[in-house]
Design a protein around this motif. Structure first.
Motif, short mmCIF file in Angstrom:
data_model
loop_
_atom_site.label_atom_id
_atom_site.label_comp_id
_atom_site.label_asym_id
_atom_site.label_seq_id
_atom_site.Cartn_x
_atom_site.Cartn_y
_atom_site.Cartn_z
N VAL A 196 33.18 37.91 43.32
CA VAL A 196 34.13 38.65 44.13
C VAL A 196 34.95 39.54 43.21
O VAL A 196 35.41 39.08 42.16
CB VAL A 196 35.08 37.68 44.89
CG1 VAL A 196 36.11 38.43 45.69
CG2 VAL A 196 34.28 36.75 45.78
N ARG B 280 37.93 41.34 41.39
CA ARG B 280 39.31 40.91 41.18
C ARG B 280 40.25 41.69 42.07
O ARG B 280 39.91 42.73 42.60
CB ARG B 280 39.70 41.11 39.71
CG ARG B 280 38.92 40.22 38.77
CD ARG B 280 39.30 40.44 37.33
NE ARG B 280 39.04 41.81 36.94
CZ ARG B 280 39.86 42.54 36.18
NH1 ARG B 280 40.96 42.04 35.71
NH2 ARG B 280 39.55 43.79 35.89
N GLU C 124 39.63 39.25 45.83
CA GLU C 124 39.76 37.90 45.26
C GLU C 124 40.90 37.15 45.94
O GLU C 124 40.77 35.97 46.28
CB GLU C 124 40.01 38.03 43.76
CG GLU C 124 40.10 36.73 43.01
CD GLU C 124 40.33 36.99 41.54
OE1 GLU C 124 39.63 36.33 40.75
OE2 GLU C 124 41.18 37.83 41.18
N SER D 140 40.35 33.79 48.30
CA SER D 140 41.00 32.55 47.88
C SER D 140 41.92 32.01 48.97
O SER D 140 41.91 30.81 49.28
CB SER D 140 41.78 32.79 46.58
OG SER D 140 42.50 31.64 46.23
#
Length: 193
Positions: free
Chosen positions: A7, A9, A13, A17
């Protein structure tokens, strides 16, 4: 979440998350306020997105995208490995695509052209470069599928430059909202490339 867990950054990301956390904690996503905390956290963390290298240094992701540094943004946030080639699908909405390409070809105002390029993204898809190469070459089983975009070829000619590597899907092809491009060639052509 991508299969290989790769994924980019920053924004992607953060969203991946946070979504994983929400699902792991078994939150009731049917509540009216279920996404308030999620979006508060997303917008609080988006500034962590890495900067994008451009010709004159670095720019934040949003500024690089707004400045039409699409190649640099794509390199910085590549989720799919392999070089991609943009393909315009006129069959999605011929009138609108023709209008936008006409603006790009004939308008001198840079901001108007930038807006047309942005709008044209909605009628553009990306395919792997190796697929595009095969679709540009006819063979004994099929005709040439991709063609250069005449308006972009003409603009490059007027500017004395090489045309951009952007192609168009045949105008006879149609676009289905569920299936995507519906080619007028053998159904398994794209999967065999």
């Amino acid at each position: 979440m991508p299969e290989d867990h790769k994924v980019p950054r920053g924004d992607y990301e953060v969203r991946e998350s946070l979504a994983k956390t929400e699902l792991a904690e078994g939150r009731d996503l049917n509540r009216a306020d279920a996404f308030n905390e999620y979006f508060r956290q997303v917008y609080g963390n988006v500034s962590r997105a890495p900067e994008v290298k451009v010709l004159d240094g670095k720019k934040p992701f949003q500024d690089a995208h707004a400045g039409l540094y699409f190649g640099q943004v794509a390199d910085a946030y590549r989720m799919i490995e392999g070089e991609m080639v943009p393909v315009i699908v006129r069959g999605y909405d011929r009138e609108k695509v023709n209008e936008l390409l006409g603006v790009i070809l004939n308008t001198r105002d840079r901001e108007t052209r930038k807006a047309a390029w942005r709008a044209l993204q909605g009628y553009t898809l990306n395919i792997y470069a190796h697929q595009a190469k095969k679709l540009l070459q006819p063979d004994e089983t099929r005709p040439r599928i991709l063609e250069p975009v005449p308006e972009l070829v003409e603009r490059a000619r007027r500017l004395g430059a090489e045309p951009l590597a952007i192609y168009q899907w045949p105008e006879t092809a149609r676009y289905d909202l569920k299936l995507g491009i519906v080619p007028e060639v053998e159904a398994d052509l794209m999967t065999s490339l």
